[in-house]
Design a protein around this motif. Sequence first.
Motif, PDB file in Angstrom:
ATOM      1  N   PRO A 267       0.817  -1.220   0.000  1.00 57.63           N
ATOM      2  CA  PRO A 267       0.000   0.000   0.000  1.00 57.63           C
ATOM      3  C   PRO A 267       0.854   1.275   0.000  1.00 57.63           C
ATOM      4  N   LEU A 268       0.838   1.984  -1.122  1.00 64.72           N
ATOM      5  CA  LEU A 268       1.615   3.206  -1.295  1.00 64.72           C
ATOM      6  C   LEU A 268       0.746   4.224  -2.015  1.00 64.72           C
ATOM      7  N   VAL A 269       0.613   5.410  -1.431  1.00 70.40           N
ATOM      8  CA  VAL A 269      -0.199   6.472  -2.019  1.00 70.40           C
ATOM      9  C   VAL A 269       0.635   7.745  -2.108  1.00 70.40           C
TER      10      VAL A 269
ATOM     11  N   LYS B 168      -8.857  11.853   1.014  1.00 69.31           N
ATOM     12  CA  LYS B 168      -8.846  10.908  -0.112  1.00 69.31           C
ATOM     13  C   LYS B 168      -7.614  10.011  -0.063  1.00 69.31           C
ATOM     14  N   ALA B 169      -6.476  10.576   0.313  1.00 70.18           N
ATOM     15  CA  ALA B 169      -5.243   9.784   0.381  1.00 70.18           C
ATOM     16  C   ALA B 169      -5.360   8.696   1.436  1.00 70.18           C
ATOM     17  N   ALA B 170      -5.887   9.063   2.603  1.00 66.16           N
ATOM     18  CA  ALA B 170      -6.051   8.072   3.674  1.00 66.16           C
ATOM     19  C   ALA B 170      -7.044   6.990   3.271  1.00 66.16           C
ATOM     20  N   GLU B 171      -8.121   7.378   2.613  1.00 66.10           N
ATOM     21  CA  GLU B 171      -9.127   6.409   2.177  1.00 66.10           C
ATOM     22  C   GLU B 171      -8.558   5.456   1.136  1.00 66.10           C
ATOM     23  N   LEU B 172      -7.756   5.992   0.219  1.00 64.32           N
ATOM     24  CA  LEU B 172      -7.116   5.128  -0.783  1.00 64.32           C
ATOM     25  C   LEU B 172      -6.185   4.119  -0.127  1.00 64.32           C
ATOM     26  N   LEU B 173      -5.428   4.591   0.854  1.00 64.12           N
ATOM     27  CA  LEU B 173      -4.486   3.702   1.532  1.00 64.12           C
ATOM     28  C   LEU B 173      -5.234   2.596   2.277  1.00 64.12           C
ATOM     29  N   LEU B 174      -6.276   2.958   3.006  1.00 62.88           N
ATOM     30  CA  LEU B 174      -7.045   1.963   3.747  1.00 62.88           C
ATOM     31  C   LEU B 174      -7.692   0.950   2.803  1.00 62.88           C
TER      32      LEU B 174
ATOM     33  N   LYS C 191      -6.463  -0.021  -0.057  1.00 64.77           N
ATOM     34  CA  LYS C 191      -5.404  -0.915  -0.522  1.00 64.77           C
ATOM     35  C   LYS C 191      -4.965  -1.870   0.579  1.00 64.77           C
ATOM     36  N   ILE C 192      -4.932  -1.404   1.812  1.00 64.82           N
ATOM     37  CA  ILE C 192      -4.581  -2.277   2.937  1.00 64.82           C
ATOM     38  C   ILE C 192      -5.615  -3.401   3.070  1.00 64.82           C
ATOM     39  N   GLY C 193      -6.891  -3.036   2.885  1.00 62.50           N
ATOM     40  CA  GLY C 193      -7.952  -4.026   3.020  1.00 62.50           C
ATOM     41  C   GLY C 193      -8.068  -4.974   1.854  1.00 62.50           C
ATOM     42  N   ASP C 194      -7.604  -4.544   0.676  1.00 65.12           N
ATOM     43  CA  ASP C 194      -7.703  -5.376  -0.534  1.00 65.12           C
ATOM     44  C   ASP C 194      -6.477  -5.138  -1.401  1.00 65.12           C
ATOM     45  N   SER C 195      -5.530  -6.047  -1.337  1.00 70.92           N
ATOM     46  CA  SER C 195      -4.273  -5.876  -2.077  1.00 70.92           C
ATOM     47  C   SER C 195      -4.490  -5.885  -3.588  1.00 70.92           C
ATOM     48  N   ASP C 196      -5.636  -6.414  -4.046  1.00 68.99           N
ATOM     49  CA  ASP C 196      -5.934  -6.457  -5.475  1.00 68.99           C
ATOM     50  C   ASP C 196      -6.711  -5.232  -5.957  1.00 68.99           C
ATOM     51  N   ALA C 197      -6.969  -4.280  -5.061  1.00 68.88           N
ATOM     52  CA  ALA C 197      -7.725  -3.086  -5.442  1.00 68.88           C
ATOM     53  C   ALA C 197      -7.012  -2.329  -6.556  1.00 68.88           C
ATOM     54  N   GLN C 198      -7.776  -1.858  -7.532  1.00 68.93           N
ATOM     55  CA  GLN C 198      -7.207  -1.122  -8.655  1.00 68.93           C
ATOM     56  C   GLN C 198      -6.645   0.226  -8.201  1.00 68.93           C
ATOM     57  N   CYS C 199      -5.547   0.630  -8.813  1.00 69.32           N
ATOM     58  CA  CYS C 199      -4.956   1.924  -8.487  1.00 69.32           C
ATOM     59  C   CYS C 199      -5.854   3.055  -8.984  1.00 69.32           C
TER      60      CYS C 199
END
Length: 332
Positions: A141-143, A301-307, A309-317
């Motif tokens: 998870p990197l934003v 938005k940045a925090a939400e994106l990170l969370l 990705k943490i919750g779903d490693s397959d989430a689209q960028c």
Amino acid sequence: MRVGIKQVAERAGVSATTVSHVVNKTRYVSPEVEKRVNDAIKELNYTPNIMARGLRTNTVKTVAVIVQEASTPFFSRVVDEISDVLYKEGYSLLLCTTRSKVNDELNVVRSMLQQQVCGIILAPQQMDFDYRTLCPSKDFPLVFIDCKTKFVPCNAVTCDNYQASYNAIKALIQKGHTNIGYIYSSRNYELSTGRDRFQGYLDALADSGLARDEKIIVGREQQTFENGYDAMKQLLQEKKATACFVAENPMAQGVFKCLMDYKKRIPEEMAMICYDDFEWSQLTVPTISAIRQPMKEMGRKAAELLLKKIGDSDAQCENIILKSEFILRESC
């Protein structure tokens, strides 16, 4: 003696497992039981051992936020919003600064990864570097915030710096200005934010049939009050510009002070627009026209994106580009 989870459980009249669920928010607990547990925690002054918990479960809920200068009004407000979102979800935050130095930035990123943070929110300083090469996996998870790199796909939250600058210059042109100075930080020009703002300036001139004039484009390495003052002094010596666009807010304060010291009337002798809209812009006489970036929205938005990705490693960028607002005041 350090209070442990067993003492909390005894005080609340529940099991240690129930206390764990309340603390970690890992399972539904009735409001009445949750209140008893929280009251016991408060009475006993219990502090969970986050690191030990992370080692047991392999889920350290700590996020690193890495920015150039945490003391700037821009980043402090972005980070405040990031922390609000993360804290509500039970995460702790490690805030690191890089002092706008590339080597420090890379060392900080490596250090945070060695501490096994579960994600990183980064304001990158290198457009041509693939930060994913530092991460333990391509799905880590990197934003990115504020700036972006050339490497895609990636999660990023930025503002439309190009369009905001373009619109501001167009506003000056519509008021009759044909010689518009540009004051900027050469260090920031190396970032996507600086390049986009400058390109917006150039394109607005070109689309209006105005030529680029290097004599009224003034750069200084760092975005400081002193450099803003010095840059405006140089611009005044050219005796050409009737308006100026200041691409970095810390420099804008120096620009304004220089105009006051040289008794230049704003906007009659020098119109002025600066990037970022902070409180001081409304306290001056005249008040300063500015571009207002949605700092809180960027942090959220940045925090939400990170969370996500943490919750779903397959989430689209996702590449989120936020709109800034041009605030017209008395300076132009």
